[in-house]
Enzyme design. Sequence first.
Site, PDB file in Angstrom:
ATOM      1  CB  CYS A  39       7.295  51.344  31.331  1.00  0.00           C
ATOM      2  SG  CYS A  39       7.976  49.867  31.850  1.00  0.00           S
ATOM      3  CG  HIS A  54       6.066  52.062  27.584  1.00  0.00           C
ATOM      4  ND1 HIS A  54       7.544  52.066  27.574  1.00  0.00           N
ATOM      5  CD2 HIS A  54       5.850  50.986  28.375  1.00  0.00           C
ATOM      6  CE1 HIS A  54       8.067  51.073  28.117  1.00  0.00           C
ATOM      7  NE2 HIS A  54       7.108  50.124  28.742  1.00  0.00           N
ATOM      8  CG  ASN A  99       9.627  47.841  28.057  1.00  0.00           C
ATOM      9  OD1 ASN A  99      10.050  48.819  28.538  1.00  0.00           O
ATOM     10  ND2 ASN A  99       8.636  47.041  28.282  1.00  0.00           N
TER      11      ASN A  99
END
Length: 327
Positions: free
Chosen positions: A115, A252, A282
């Site tokens: 990520c 993020h 996500n």
Amino acid sequence: MNTSKARITAIGSYVPETKLTNHELEKLVETNDEWIVQRTGIKERRIALSTEFTSDISTKAVENLMERFDKSLDDVDMIIVCTMTPDFKTPSVSALVQAKLGLKNTGAIDLNAACSGFAYGLHIANGLITSGLNKKILVIGAETFSKILDYSDRSTCILFGDGGGAVLVEYDEDHPSFIETHMGTNGELAHNLYCTDLSNQMFGNELAVNGFVNQNGREVYKWAVNTVPKGVTALLDKADYETNDVDWFVPHSANLRIIESICNRTGLPLEKTIYSLEYLGNTSAASIPLSLDKGLREGKLKPDDKLLLYGFGGGLTHAGMLIHWSI
Ligand SMILES: CC(C)(COP(=O)(O)OP(=O)(O)OC[C@H]1O[C@@H](n2cnc3c(N)ncnc32)[C@H](O)[C@@H]1OP(=O)(O)O)[C@@H](O)C(=O)NCCC(=O)NCCS
């Protein structure tokens, strides 16, 4: 310390059409919309078709960039695809993207920092351009996380979604985008978020060898809310910036509770934060470019705004970056 000679000049994004809502997830696992929204802020996410892979999503994100910005890509000299869900082990996603876009004279590499990937990709693009090695680089963050999720595991399948974003980074000595970076790794905590393939026996034999993402959510949560605020502070200190010098915080998009906690601990206001998790979940390496594109389309981001991007996740890795918005 602003020696950068690289500028972000264009952006594009793409998400698959199919939506998977929290209510639909209630039919797959023992969960409910209220729990998911309260714990994560996520309402729905996008899921790629069975025939749609990360290279397809990456290519569509670049095509979207080309439709919106008058840019020639013929002289792109490097494609960096940030992903942890490649179509194949080899060839790389970036090589497939090169072929799909018909770019003639470009290098192509994939970068896996989970990520945090997109922030690392930007860092490398800035380094290659500023050093004079390259002039024009496509940095793509794209994932098809749905392909590595176990839709009977409620601790992971509610969190992640598919999508991609792409930016063009070009040589520009006079108006560089990149101000400062800060990054770090806690590989000793790797076992808290991992995905093995079926043949892979890692971390002794204690971990699940199932081809899916496995996560100790509580540990990742604790790590993120402790590590990222310290990273944000270190980044601001390096650049001699205060929190109120930052126009937009683009973390993020893992989880709204994590973002709220980072804001509380750093003093970055939530109202000045752009995230993409509510309707996309996500999306790992894609989440920051998807948030940037959302912020641009919503008229929030203006040229010369100062942005603080911060990626964090598997590795465990984190990477932050202060940039001048320049589109
Ligand atoms: C995954 C996460 C949302 C779980 O929230 P949590 O508050 O830590 O939840 P816990 O795992 O402690 O479980 C709390 C309770 O909810 C239950 N639960 C877990 N997942 C559930 C779900 N999807 N739906 C409903 N209930 C659930 C648990 O069984 C537990 O029940 P119990 O109290 O009766 O034992 C949270 O840990 C998190 O956000 N972690 C970070 C994950 C992340 O962002 N990873 C990516 C980083 S890039």
